[in-house]
Design an enzyme around this catalytic site. Structure first.
Site, mmCIF file in Angstrom:
data_model
loop_
_atom_site.group_PDB
_atom_site.id
_atom_site.type_symbol
_atom_site.label_atom_id
_atom_site.label_comp_id
_atom_site.label_asym_id
_atom_site.label_seq_id
_atom_site.Cartn_x
_atom_site.Cartn_y
_atom_site.Cartn_z
ATOM 1 N N ARG A 109 -78.741 63.690 -69.114
ATOM 2 C CA ARG A 109 -79.357 65.025 -69.165
ATOM 3 C C ARG A 109 -80.652 65.095 -68.355
ATOM 4 O O ARG A 109 -81.609 65.750 -68.771
ATOM 5 C CB ARG A 109 -79.655 65.443 -70.596
ATOM 6 C CG ARG A 109 -78.437 65.753 -71.421
ATOM 7 C CD ARG A 109 -77.888 67.124 -71.047
ATOM 8 N NE ARG A 109 -76.753 67.437 -71.892
ATOM 9 C CZ ARG A 109 -76.862 68.120 -73.017
ATOM 10 N NH1 ARG A 109 -78.016 68.581 -73.403
ATOM 11 N NH2 ARG A 109 -75.793 68.360 -73.724
ATOM 12 N N ARG A 142 -83.117 71.867 -69.296
ATOM 13 C CA ARG A 142 -84.128 72.885 -69.622
ATOM 14 C C ARG A 142 -85.571 72.424 -69.534
ATOM 15 O O ARG A 142 -86.473 73.237 -69.419
ATOM 16 C CB ARG A 142 -83.853 73.441 -71.019
ATOM 17 C CG ARG A 142 -82.666 74.374 -71.032
ATOM 18 C CD ARG A 142 -82.181 74.606 -72.429
ATOM 19 N NE ARG A 142 -81.632 73.360 -72.955
ATOM 20 C CZ ARG A 142 -80.866 73.282 -74.047
ATOM 21 N NH1 ARG A 142 -80.605 74.360 -74.740
ATOM 22 N NH2 ARG A 142 -80.397 72.134 -74.456
ATOM 23 N N ARG A 158 -80.405 78.444 -63.400
ATOM 24 C CA ARG A 158 -79.462 78.914 -64.419
ATOM 25 C C ARG A 158 -79.518 80.437 -64.534
ATOM 26 O O ARG A 158 -78.487 81.105 -64.653
ATOM 27 C CB ARG A 158 -79.790 78.268 -65.772
ATOM 28 C CG ARG A 158 -78.755 78.572 -66.846
ATOM 29 C CD ARG A 158 -79.152 78.030 -68.186
ATOM 30 N NE ARG A 158 -80.374 78.655 -68.663
ATOM 31 C CZ ARG A 158 -81.019 78.298 -69.768
ATOM 32 N NH1 ARG A 158 -80.562 77.311 -70.512
ATOM 33 N NH2 ARG A 158 -82.126 78.907 -70.132
ATOM 34 N N ASP A 209 -70.276 69.892 -67.450
ATOM 35 C CA ASP A 209 -70.292 69.635 -68.887
ATOM 36 C C ASP A 209 -68.982 68.986 -69.297
ATOM 37 O O ASP A 209 -67.941 69.253 -68.697
ATOM 38 C CB ASP A 209 -70.509 70.918 -69.685
ATOM 39 C CG ASP A 209 -70.972 70.590 -71.096
ATOM 40 O OD1 ASP A 209 -72.174 70.357 -71.282
ATOM 41 O OD2 ASP A 209 -70.111 70.495 -71.999
ATOM 42 N N TYR A 213 -64.731 68.145 -80.330
ATOM 43 C CA TYR A 213 -65.112 69.537 -80.020
ATOM 44 C C TYR A 213 -63.945 70.491 -80.233
ATOM 45 O O TYR A 213 -64.112 71.605 -80.748
ATOM 46 C CB TYR A 213 -65.675 69.646 -78.594
ATOM 47 C CG TYR A 213 -67.122 69.226 -78.570
ATOM 48 C CD1 TYR A 213 -68.109 70.081 -79.048
ATOM 49 C CD2 TYR A 213 -67.496 67.965 -78.153
ATOM 50 C CE1 TYR A 213 -69.436 69.685 -79.093
ATOM 51 C CE2 TYR A 213 -68.823 67.556 -78.185
ATOM 52 C CZ TYR A 213 -69.783 68.419 -78.660
ATOM 53 O OH TYR A 213 -71.085 68.029 -78.716
HETATM 54 O O1 CP3 Z 1 -76.866 64.615 -67.531
HETATM 55 C C1 CP3 Z 1 -76.945 65.532 -66.698
HETATM 56 O O2 CP3 Z 1 -78.012 65.931 -66.222
HETATM 57 C C2 CP3 Z 1 -75.645 66.119 -66.193
HETATM 58 C C3 CP3 Z 1 -75.124 67.251 -66.893
HETATM 59 C C4 CP3 Z 1 -74.566 67.156 -68.297
HETATM 60 C C5 CP3 Z 1 -74.673 68.235 -69.219
HETATM 61 N N1 CP3 Z 1 -73.959 67.928 -70.338
HETATM 62 C C6 CP3 Z 1 -75.418 69.466 -68.974
HETATM 63 C C7 CP3 Z 1 -75.724 70.362 -70.093
HETATM 64 C C8 CP3 Z 1 -73.826 66.164 -68.926
HETATM 65 C C9 CP3 Z 1 -73.466 64.778 -68.422
HETATM 66 C C10 CP3 Z 1 -73.425 66.676 -70.203
HETATM 67 C C11 CP3 Z 1 -72.572 65.935 -71.144
HETATM 68 C C12 CP3 Z 1 -72.355 66.489 -72.486
HETATM 69 N N2 CP3 Z 1 -72.118 67.787 -72.836
HETATM 70 C C13 CP3 Z 1 -72.236 65.708 -73.646
HETATM 71 C C14 CP3 Z 1 -72.300 64.204 -73.702
HETATM 72 C C15 CP3 Z 1 -73.700 63.711 -73.602
HETATM 73 C C16 CP3 Z 1 -74.539 63.944 -74.809
HETATM 74 O O3 CP3 Z 1 -75.521 64.695 -74.693
HETATM 75 O O4 CP3 Z 1 -74.225 63.384 -75.850
HETATM 76 C C17 CP3 Z 1 -72.001 66.570 -74.725
HETATM 77 C C18 CP3 Z 1 -71.823 66.177 -76.171
HETATM 78 C C19 CP3 Z 1 -71.911 67.882 -74.199
HETATM 79 C C20 CP3 Z 1 -71.613 69.133 -74.939
HETATM 80 C C21 CP3 Z 1 -72.740 70.077 -74.897
HETATM 81 N N3 CP3 Z 1 -73.165 70.733 -73.783
HETATM 82 C C22 CP3 Z 1 -73.566 70.491 -75.976
HETATM 83 C C23 CP3 Z 1 -73.438 69.989 -77.385
HETATM 84 C C24 CP3 Z 1 -74.472 71.396 -75.475
HETATM 85 C C25 CP3 Z 1 -75.488 72.190 -76.259
HETATM 86 C C26 CP3 Z 1 -76.644 71.394 -76.655
HETATM 87 C C27 CP3 Z 1 -77.794 71.740 -75.783
HETATM 88 O O5 CP3 Z 1 -78.525 70.805 -75.384
HETATM 89 O O6 CP3 Z 1 -77.985 72.920 -75.528
HETATM 90 C C28 CP3 Z 1 -74.251 71.512 -74.075
HETATM 91 C C29 CP3 Z 1 -74.993 72.328 -73.123
HETATM 92 C C30 CP3 Z 1 -75.565 71.648 -71.914
HETATM 93 N N4 CP3 Z 1 -74.927 70.712 -71.150
HETATM 94 C C31 CP3 Z 1 -76.827 71.909 -71.340
HETATM 95 C C32 CP3 Z 1 -76.942 71.117 -70.200
HETATM 96 C C33 CP3 Z 1 -78.070 71.086 -69.219
HETATM 97 C C34 CP3 Z 1 -77.835 72.927 -71.848
HETATM 98 C C35 CP3 Z 1 -77.378 74.271 -71.416
HETATM 99 C C36 CP3 Z 1 -78.499 75.229 -71.158
HETATM 100 O O7 CP3 Z 1 -78.953 75.859 -72.128
HETATM 101 O O8 CP3 Z 1 -78.921 75.347 -70.017
#
Ligand code: CP3
Length: 346
Positions: free
Chosen positions: A26, A30, A39, A76, A152
């Protein structure tokens, strides 16, 4: 001309490096105002994932701003689920919401998607990112692992108890295996397409497999994980397996065929090394919350991670993804600290 930075790929193969490579799960997100601006321009998170030029822009932000040693594709893990036939949405400030799959007959409504025709925007983003990176650092592709994707689909979002998916496992182990198999088939094709498009390493995120006992990990999850890695091995790119909360089955993770195991902060890397007998490189494992501490405390914590890590075959990372309000100046400082503290005698 500058040399391509191959510290990350060398460390994945347990080869010597000048200093410890570092990147963060990540690392785009944000906590960067630059990310929030893109975004906004895209019209939301999912739209951002589906617009290759903008996905490229946010992928490169942490490379430029932080100086990390690897880029990770901006996307994602839930993207392939949508292509399988499961509608997904992200509300502002909320986690994902998915239509649920609850039993064997629901599985008949799903299909294994063709990654190129159904998620071509991901492959296009990879091609653009590789072009724009000019080999400055390698690009990591990724997918959710079968159990985490299934969680999920079954829970309909992030869960606190994982009661739905675990009760399916106990109630109907055969169709549960079919569910995991469907996810594995999807992940294999999806990651192959990513490597063909230009991903230079891949990470499988099994974020929630840590809810399983060692016994159930061995029975249900290790076999599908091994199947994914053995199908991809011939591609020749390093393969990383991440699980949060994996202390009870590090030995099994090392048997999966992964080249690198990425561990959370709960177990020291010295213990992880001992229990995996040096079979894999290790990635990790700073507590993401340490980034909220003072620079002095942060430095001490980073020093500790590096001191416990193997000399060759360590990639510095967090034990879980970066939190949304992490202070960016600490992230920038941490990259410098790791490069300084990780220097090797050549
Ligand atoms: O790592 C990176 O910078 C690359 C991008 C990336 C994202 N998600 C962007 C994202 C990667 C590799 C993921 C993987 C991901 N997505 C996982 C596995 C890693 C982990 O964190 O355990 C999981 C479980 C997800 C599912 C997911 N996506 C959730 C549960 C959420 C909401 C939680 C949150 O932080 O808002 C997301 C959204 C998400 N994926 C965001 C980002 C940057 C936030 C979205 C936003 O509001 O801009």
């Amino acid at each position: 001309m500058t040399q391509p930075n191959d510290r990350f790929l060398r460390a994945c193969r347990q080869q010597k490096v000048d200093t410890t490579p570092v990147w963060f799960m990540r690392q785009a997100g944000r906590y960067l105002t630059e990310y929030r601006a893109v975004r906004e321009k895209a019209g939301g998170f999912l739209a951002l994932c589906k617009t290759p030029e903008l996905a490229c822009e946010v992928t490169l932000q942490p490379v430029d701003i932080l100086g990390v040693d690897a880029a990770i594709l901006f996307s994602d893990i839930l993207i392939p689920l949508e292509a399988m036939g499961i509608p997904i949405s992200f509300g502002e400030g909320e986690g994902p919401k998915l239509e649920t799959v609850r039993n064997g007959s629901d599985l008949d409504k799903l299909h294994v998607p063709d990654p190129v025709s159904q998620t071509g925007f991901v492959m296009e983003a990879i091609r653009i990112i590789r072009r724009e990176l000019h080999d400055r650092v390698p690009l990591v592709g990724f997918a959710g692992a079968p159990f985490t994707l299934a969680s999920y689909a079954v829970e309909g979002g992030t869960s606190r108890t994982f009661g739905e998916i675990l009760s399916w496992m106990y109630r109907e182990p055969e169709s549960f295996q079919r569910l995991l198999g469907l996810m594995a088939d999807t992940v294999i094709l999806y990651l192959k397409a990513q490597v063909e498009a230009g991903a230079q390493a891949i990470q499988l995120f099994d974020t929630w497999a840590g809810v399983l006992s060692r016994h159930h990990y061995r029975e249900f999850v290790l076999p599908v994980t091994s199947r994914v890695f053995s199908a991809l091995k011939g591609l020749g790119v390093p393969m990383i397996l991440y699980v949060n909360g994996s202390a009870q089955f590090l030995e099994e993770m090392a048997l999966s065929g992964a080249d690198v195991i990425s561990v959370d902060w709960r177990v020291g890397l010295d213990e992880a090394r001992e229990r995996t007998h040096g079979a894999c490189a290790l990635q990790g494992n700073l507590d993401p919350v340490a980034l909220y501490a003072s620079k002095e405390v942060l430095r001490e914590q980073a020093r500790r991670v590096i001191a416990l890590a193997p000399q060759a075959g360590h990639i510095f990372n967090l034990g879980h993804g970066m939190l949304p309000d992490t202070p960016r100046e600490n992230v920038i400082a941490l990259v410098e600290m790791v490069h300084e503290l990780g220097k090797k005698e050549l």
